[in-house]
Design an enzyme around this catalytic site. Structure first.
Site, PDB file in Angstrom:
ATOM      1  N   ASP A  10       0.870  -1.174   0.000  1.00 21.47           N
ATOM      2  CA  ASP A  10       0.000   0.000   0.000  1.00 21.47           C
ATOM      3  C   ASP A  10       0.908   1.226   0.000  1.00 21.47           C
ATOM      4  O   ASP A  10       2.106   1.120   0.265  1.00 21.47           O
ATOM      5  CB  ASP A  10      -0.887  -0.005   1.260  1.00 21.47           C
ATOM      6  CG  ASP A  10      -1.745   1.249   1.355  1.00 21.47           C
ATOM      7  OD1 ASP A  10      -2.383   1.601   0.344  1.00 21.47           O
ATOM      8  OD2 ASP A  10      -1.761   1.906   2.404  1.00 21.47           O
ATOM      9  N   SER A  11       0.310   2.387  -0.256  1.00 21.00           N
ATOM     10  CA  SER A  11       1.083   3.618  -0.211  1.00 21.00           C
ATOM     11  C   SER A  11       1.558   3.928   1.215  1.00 21.00           C
ATOM     12  O   SER A  11       2.436   4.755   1.392  1.00 21.00           O
ATOM     13  CB  SER A  11       0.222   4.771  -0.729  1.00 21.00           C
ATOM     14  OG  SER A  11      -0.988   4.830   0.014  1.00 21.00           O
ATOM     15  N   CYS A  73      -3.957  -1.000  -1.916  1.00 22.09           N
ATOM     16  CA  CYS A  73      -4.194   0.429  -2.152  1.00 22.09           C
ATOM     17  C   CYS A  73      -5.205   0.648  -3.281  1.00 22.09           C
ATOM     18  O   CYS A  73      -5.015   0.144  -4.402  1.00 22.09           O
ATOM     19  CB  CYS A  73      -2.857   1.062  -2.524  1.00 22.09           C
ATOM     20  SG  CYS A  73      -2.932   2.813  -2.876  1.00 22.09           S
ATOM     21  N   GLU A 151      -5.690   9.731   9.408  1.00 24.86           N
ATOM     22  CA  GLU A 151      -4.289   9.703   9.855  1.00 24.86           C
ATOM     23  C   GLU A 151      -4.083  10.553  11.104  1.00 24.86           C
ATOM     24  O   GLU A 151      -3.119  10.383  11.833  1.00 24.86           O
ATOM     25  CB  GLU A 151      -3.370  10.148   8.726  1.00 24.86           C
ATOM     26  CG  GLU A 151      -3.549   9.207   7.545  1.00 24.86           C
ATOM     27  CD  GLU A 151      -2.304   8.830   6.806  1.00 24.86           C
ATOM     28  OE1 GLU A 151      -1.441   9.706   6.664  1.00 24.86           O
ATOM     29  OE2 GLU A 151      -2.212   7.664   6.360  1.00 24.86           O
ATOM     30  N   CYS A 183     -11.044   3.291  -0.858  1.00 23.29           N
ATOM     31  CA  CYS A 183      -9.728   3.705  -0.349  1.00 23.29           C
ATOM     32  C   CYS A 183      -9.485   2.982   0.968  1.00 23.29           C
ATOM     33  O   CYS A 183     -10.411   2.796   1.764  1.00 23.29           O
ATOM     34  CB  CYS A 183      -9.724   5.225  -0.159  1.00 23.29           C
ATOM     35  SG  CYS A 183      -8.322   5.854   0.780  1.00 23.29           S
ATOM     36  N   HIS A 185      -8.350   3.780   3.747  1.00 23.96           N
ATOM     37  CA  HIS A 185      -8.631   4.442   5.028  1.00 23.96           C
ATOM     38  C   HIS A 185     -10.122   4.533   5.359  1.00 23.96           C
ATOM     39  O   HIS A 185     -10.484   4.729   6.510  1.00 23.96           O
ATOM     40  CB  HIS A 185      -8.081   5.873   4.993  1.00 23.96           C
ATOM     41  CG  HIS A 185      -6.591   5.964   5.025  1.00 23.96           C
ATOM     42  ND1 HIS A 185      -5.785   5.325   4.107  1.00 23.96           N
ATOM     43  CD2 HIS A 185      -5.755   6.612   5.873  1.00 23.96           C
ATOM     44  CE1 HIS A 185      -4.513   5.605   4.384  1.00 23.96           C
ATOM     45  NE2 HIS A 185      -4.481   6.380   5.448  1.00 23.96           N
TER      46      HIS A 185
HETATM   47  N1  DGL Z   1      -3.843   3.954   0.136  1.00 23.19           N
HETATM   48  C1  DGL Z   1      -4.478   5.008  -0.613  1.00 23.19           C
HETATM   49  C2  DGL Z   1      -5.716   4.431  -1.330  1.00 23.19           C
HETATM   50  O1  DGL Z   1      -6.270   3.417  -0.934  1.00 23.19           O
HETATM   51  C3  DGL Z   1      -4.854   6.186   0.261  1.00 23.19           C
HETATM   52  C4  DGL Z   1      -3.688   7.034   0.711  1.00 23.19           C
HETATM   53  C5  DGL Z   1      -2.952   7.656  -0.466  1.00 23.19           C
HETATM   54  O2  DGL Z   1      -3.460   8.607  -1.086  1.00 23.19           O
HETATM   55  O3  DGL Z   1      -1.873   7.184  -0.762  1.00 23.19           O
HETATM   56  O4  DGL Z   1      -6.142   4.981  -2.306  1.00 23.19           O
END
Ligand code: DGL
Length: 269
Positions: A10-11, A73, A151, A183, A185
């Site tokens: 993931d990012s 992600c 976050e 997403c 989060h």
């Molecule tokens: N992990 C990213 C997503 O699911 C969210 C956070 C980001 O923008 O990197 O799109």
């Protein structure tokens, strides 16, 4: 039977929501997680940059003995996966499983999709939903404040509710009966989202759907592990301390000593 680990990336931290679902559904499986915490967020970056980052993330995971990669992600799955060349192991993103489930549960064929700007501008959710069911109507909205809210621990209370109202009012107005939380989060904001939308809209969590998809894939290909319990390794591209401090909220358990920092740029093409 296949005791190799499942790679997940993931990012940043958010993909741990997907790891949590994998551990719940498949406790016997081992995982190797990479969170690109040094380069997060992906959601506001150009397609070209996201594709390059994702290539590097995959190359890093392929240095391990893994049997499959789960792309937790939402942004990486929708923007980059269609551009990733053939990989020696199956790569499963979050979009298809979430689309499949949304189409199973919708009754009025009016589906909402929310995600980062990258995900929504890319339109992959919308395209796949329509390809599979041309009579479906899709309403999408980017929710750029949701990730920073999560976050910063602001998942409940008035700020979260107001943000949910701001982003979801246009979708509620369109009478969606299903909403894809596109997403990593967003599952943590489910309280605020529910408070605004009410109970009549079915919420689809792509991390959960993808973990089920992975389980089915491993089962159908005779690739499940026969261990009693899997082990879990975590890698990040920035501070180990920050990751370990905040990971609990996403994983719902503490990560012990298994976190290591790597230089992800070394895996450039
Ligand atoms: N992990 C990213 C997503 O699911 C969210 C956070 C980001 O923008 O990197 O799109």
């Amino acid at each position: 039977m296949d005791n190799r680990a499942i790679g997940v990336f993931d990012s940043g931290l958010g993909g741990l929501t997907g790891v949590r679902e994998l551990i719940n559904l498949l406790p016997q499986e081992s995982t190797v997680y990479f969170g690109d915490t040094g380069r997060v967020p992906y959601g506001s970056r150009s397609n070209q940059t996201i594709i390059r980052y994702v290539q590097e993330d995959i190359r890093f995971l392929l240095t391990f003995d893994i049997k499959l990669i789960m792309v937790a992600c939402g942004t990486a799955s929708s923007v980059a996966l269609p551009h990733i060349p053939d990989c020696p192991v199956p790569v499963i993103g979050v979009v298809e499983p979430a689309v499949k489930r949304a189409l199973e549960v919708t009754k009025n064929n009016r589906i909402g999709v929310i995600g980062t700007s990258g995900t929504i501008n890319n339109g992959m959710y919308e395209r796949l939903l329509r390809e599979n069911r041309p009579d479906v109507t899709v309403f999408s909205n980017a929710c750029p404040l949701f990730v920073p809210l999560v976050e910063n621990g602001l998942t409940d209370g008035e700020i979260a509710y107001l943000a949910a109202k701001e982003y979801l009012a246009p979708l509620k107005e369109k009478q969606i009966d299903t909403l894809i939380l596109g997403c990593t989060h967003y599952p943590l904001l489910v309280g605020a989202i529910r408070a605004f939308l009410g109970d009549d809209v079915t919420l689809i969590d792509p991390g959960y759907e993808t973990a089920r998809f992975v389980r089915d894939h491993l089962t159908n290909h005779d690739m499940l592990s026969d261990r009693k319990q899997g082990d879990h390794q975590y890698f990040v591209s920035d501070s180990i301390e920050n990751f370990s401090k905040n990971a609990g909220a996403f994983l719902q358990e503490e990560i012990g000593q298994q976190i290591q920092k790597i230089e992800i740029e070394r895996f450039g093409v």
